[in-house]
Enzyme design. Structure first.
Site, short mmCIF file in Angstrom:
data_model
loop_
_atom_site.label_atom_id
_atom_site.label_comp_id
_atom_site.label_asym_id
_atom_site.label_seq_id
_atom_site.Cartn_x
_atom_site.Cartn_y
_atom_site.Cartn_z
N GLY A 95 17.70 -12.44 5.88
CA GLY A 95 18.63 -11.56 5.19
C GLY A 95 19.56 -12.40 4.33
O GLY A 95 19.64 -13.61 4.50
N CYS B 74 14.76 -17.15 9.92
CA CYS B 74 15.78 -17.43 8.89
C CYS B 74 17.14 -16.87 9.31
O CYS B 74 17.72 -17.33 10.27
CB CYS B 74 15.32 -16.92 7.53
N TYR B 75 17.63 -15.84 8.62
CA TYR B 75 18.91 -15.25 9.04
C TYR B 75 18.81 -14.79 10.50
O TYR B 75 19.75 -14.93 11.27
CB TYR B 75 19.24 -14.06 8.14
N HIS C 289 10.19 -19.53 6.84
CA HIS C 289 9.54 -18.20 6.78
C HIS C 289 8.05 -18.32 7.10
O HIS C 289 7.25 -18.62 6.19
CB HIS C 289 9.71 -17.59 5.39
N GLU D 91 6.04 -16.01 7.54
CA GLU D 91 5.29 -14.85 7.03
C GLU D 91 4.75 -15.06 5.61
O GLU D 91 3.87 -14.33 5.18
CB GLU D 91 6.18 -13.59 7.08
N SER E 223 -4.64 12.37 -6.89
CA SER E 223 -4.56 11.70 -8.20
C SER E 223 -5.81 10.89 -8.48
O SER E 223 -6.04 10.45 -9.60
CB SER E 223 -3.36 10.77 -8.22
N GLY E 224 -6.59 10.65 -7.41
CA GLY E 224 -7.74 9.75 -7.59
C GLY E 224 -7.37 8.32 -7.25
O GLY E 224 -8.21 7.44 -7.23
N GLY E 225 -6.08 8.08 -6.97
CA GLY E 225 -5.64 6.76 -6.52
C GLY E 225 -6.02 6.55 -5.06
O GLY E 225 -6.49 7.49 -4.39
N VAL E 226 -5.82 5.33 -4.57
CA VAL E 226 -6.26 4.99 -3.22
C VAL E 226 -5.56 5.87 -2.16
O VAL E 226 -6.21 6.46 -1.29
CB VAL E 226 -5.95 3.49 -2.91
N ASP E 227 -4.25 5.97 -2.25
CA ASP E 227 -3.51 6.63 -1.17
C ASP E 227 -3.84 8.11 -1.05
O ASP E 227 -4.12 8.61 0.05
CB ASP E 227 -2.00 6.44 -1.37
N SER E 228 -3.81 8.83 -2.17
CA SER E 228 -4.07 10.27 -2.05
C SER E 228 -5.54 10.52 -1.71
O SER E 228 -5.87 11.48 -1.01
CB SER E 228 -3.64 11.03 -3.30
N SER E 229 -6.42 9.63 -2.15
CA SER E 229 -7.84 9.81 -1.82
C SER E 229 -8.07 9.63 -0.32
O SER E 229 -8.81 10.40 0.30
CB SER E 229 -8.70 8.80 -2.58
N LYS F 90 -1.03 -0.99 2.79
CA LYS F 90 -2.11 -0.73 1.83
C LYS F 90 -3.47 -1.22 2.33
O LYS F 90 -4.47 -0.52 2.22
CB LYS F 90 -1.78 -1.43 0.51
#
Ligand code: XMP
Length: 525
Positions: A55, A82-83, A169, A171, A223-229, A369
């Site tokens: 942070g 870190c923080y 970090h 990550e 929409s044809g995008g990944v998420d809505s598909s 994702k």
């Protein structure tokens, strides 16, 4: 929560999502919550381990976020990063101060490989540092397990209490052995089994959707995008024809995209659902006629998108649920509100106001994702759809500089299809030659052709031409907030340019955009 899980408490660090992703990559479920999450809620969640993120604050500043002291008596292993490491030190009686030398970037770090977090580490390796404060003195009971030239306590632990801390970090990819640290923490220290799999996610989510929806009706904007598909595929598996997907074709999609969406989700497609396609291209082109200012174009496209969606939705009548393809990064970015840099959202139009529904349903809201993609493949979506690169909601509308016309859409669609095909082909060849699935070092995260508003003189055959210039863009980025222009090999660019001027009528020049973001943006408008 029954499922084994790790809790990430967010102190506003810019890498907090990455921490959760690293844990999920160990197949351990993980949620990010605000650092002021109530202890009773934490108990309810019963995490196997707790991670305190980085942070931007100083722990000794009274107004900065601190951990509830009770957190340290839950008997649950805690890892501070870190923080978060400084929080552990400060709240357990150590000393934190401004470091005489602040460290930033890749830093040679020496760790004790006999200690919990560092099993299988090589002793001295590169870790990513980004701090101005440091732990001057570890709290009583702690042993120092790592240091750098300028940071005497780069890592510390009190194994008997289950407290672990690292100033660097783990990550970020720049920490060479970061993945091992997460493995050691979640498996050895927290005792997780690692049984978070997308197949079980699908099973439990399908059951939960069935229970929630009952015999109700669900509407999804596809929409044809990944998420809505992926959301459509998942909902279809759960409730079949109780789901209606409305797909608005605004005429600003890439070449063949509309047909592809229809072939997957339409009546003869792969899924059981009701598919409604609104072919609104002509309507959008007429609304965009004469409009050249980018933000105005975005607004018109967004507003019209909602209008068309709503008028289709009205035909269906009242529904019980409106489904959305929201994913976990959207939830973290808009919900916790602590991170110093928050990516602005570019959602098309926002939520429809005139659709009659009772509740929102977001089946992917806890997935990252890469997990959404895994679910999509598991549900039988074609890989070309699952691995689509990001595509802006206003589509080609913001990849055509100046006024949008159907002729310009045709030009940019053709040029873009050629460019993407050439990049994909070259990347495939590179991987085949490398003999594995690694991608070439120049592989862009996003690449497309845009149509500039520049017309210039050229020569073709015996004739003079006065045609458009196409701009090719390719960027490498991990967060889309900053990006560098991808060093695409010259032969690939040259070949793509040749093909574009030869095959796309109306183009006589091809330019490559070499600018980074900032100062440029990824899209041209
Ligand atoms: P910029 O151009 O802002 O793009 O550097 C960053 C990322 O966001 C996408 N983008 C958009 N996405 N609506 C969207 O849904 C928009 O208006 C929009 N503008 C940019 C862009 O494709 C890139 O991935």
């Amino acid at each position: 929560m029954e499922r084994e899980n790790i809790l990430v408490l967010d102190f506003g660090g810019q890498y907090n999502q990455l921490i959760a992703r690293r844990v999920r990559e160990c197949h351990v479920y993980c949620e990010v919550h605000s650092s002021d999450m109530e202890i009773s809620k934490i108990r309810e969640m019963s995490p196997k381990g707790i991670i305190l993120t980085g942070g931007p604050n100083s722990v000794y500043d009274p107004s900065s976020p601190h951990a509830d002291q009770e957190l340290f008596s839950l008997g649950i292993p805690v890892l501070g990063i870190c923080y978060g490491a400084q929080i552990l030190a400060w709240q357990l009686g150590g000393k934190v101060a401004t470091a005489p030398v602040s460290e930033y970037g890749k830093t040679e770090t020496t760790v004790d490989t006999t200690k919990g977090l560092f099993k299988n580490w090589s002793g001295t390796s590169v870790a990513w540092m980004s701090h101005t404060d440091y732990i001057e003195t570890a709290p009583e009971g702690f042993e120092v397990t790592g240091h750098t030239a300028d940071c005497p306590v780069a890592a510390m632990q009190d194994e008997s209490k289950g407290y672990y801390a690292v100033q660097f970090h783990p990550e970020v990819v720049h920490t060479d052995e970061g993945k091992k640290l997460f493995d050691n923490f979640v498996f050895d220290i927290c005792g997780c089994k690692g049984d978070w799999q997308m197949t079980s996610f699908i099973e439990t989510t399908v059951a939960a959707i069935k229970e929630k929806v009952g015999d109700g009706k669900v509407l999804l904007g596809l929409s044809g995008g990944v998420d809505s598909s992926v959301a459509a595929a998942l909902l279809s598996k759960a409730i079949g024809k109780q789901l209606t997907c409305v797909f608005v074709d605004h005429g600003l999609l890439r070449k063949n995209e509309s047909e592809e969406v229809e072939s997957v989700f339409g009546n003869n497609g792969l899924f059981e659902l009701n598919f409604v396609k609104a072919d609104a291209s002509a309507h959008f082109y007429s609304r965009l006629s004469g409009i050249t200012e980018p933000e105005q174009k975005r607004k018109i496209i967004g507003a019209e998108f909602i209008n068309v969606f709503e008028s289709e939705a009205k035909k269906i009548g009242a529904v019980d649920f409106l489904a959305q393809g929201t994913i976990y990064p959207d939830v973290i970015e808009s919900g916790l509100g602590k991170s110093a840099t928050i990516k602005s959202h570019h959602n098309v139009g926002g939520l429809p106001e005139h659709v009659n529904f009772k509740e929102i349903i977001e089946p992917l809201r806890m997935l990252f994702k890469d997990e959404v993609r895994e679910v999509g493949l598991e549900l039988g979506l074609p890989p070309y759809l699952v691995y689509r690169q990001p595509f802006p909601g206003p589509g080609l509308g913001i990849r055509i500089i100046g006024e949008v016309t159907s002729e310009k859409v045709r030009i940019v669609q053709e040029a873009d299809a050629i460019y993407r095909a050439e990049i994909d082909k070259a990347a495939k060849e590179w991987s085949a030659e490398a003999g594995d699935r690694t991608l070439p070092p120049w592989m862009p995260s996003q690449y497309y052709a845009a149509l500039t508003n520049l017309r210039s003189v050229g020569v073709m055959g015996d004739g003079r031409t006065y045609d458009y210039a196409v701009a090719l863009r390719a960027v490498i980025t991990s967060d889309f907030m900053t990006a560098t222009a991808a060093p695409i090999p010259w032969e690939i660019l040259n070949h793509a340019a040749d093909r574009i001027v030869n095959e796309v009528k109306g183009v006589n020049r091809v330019l490559y955009d070499c600018t980074s973001k900032p100062p440029a943006t990824i899209e041209l408008e």
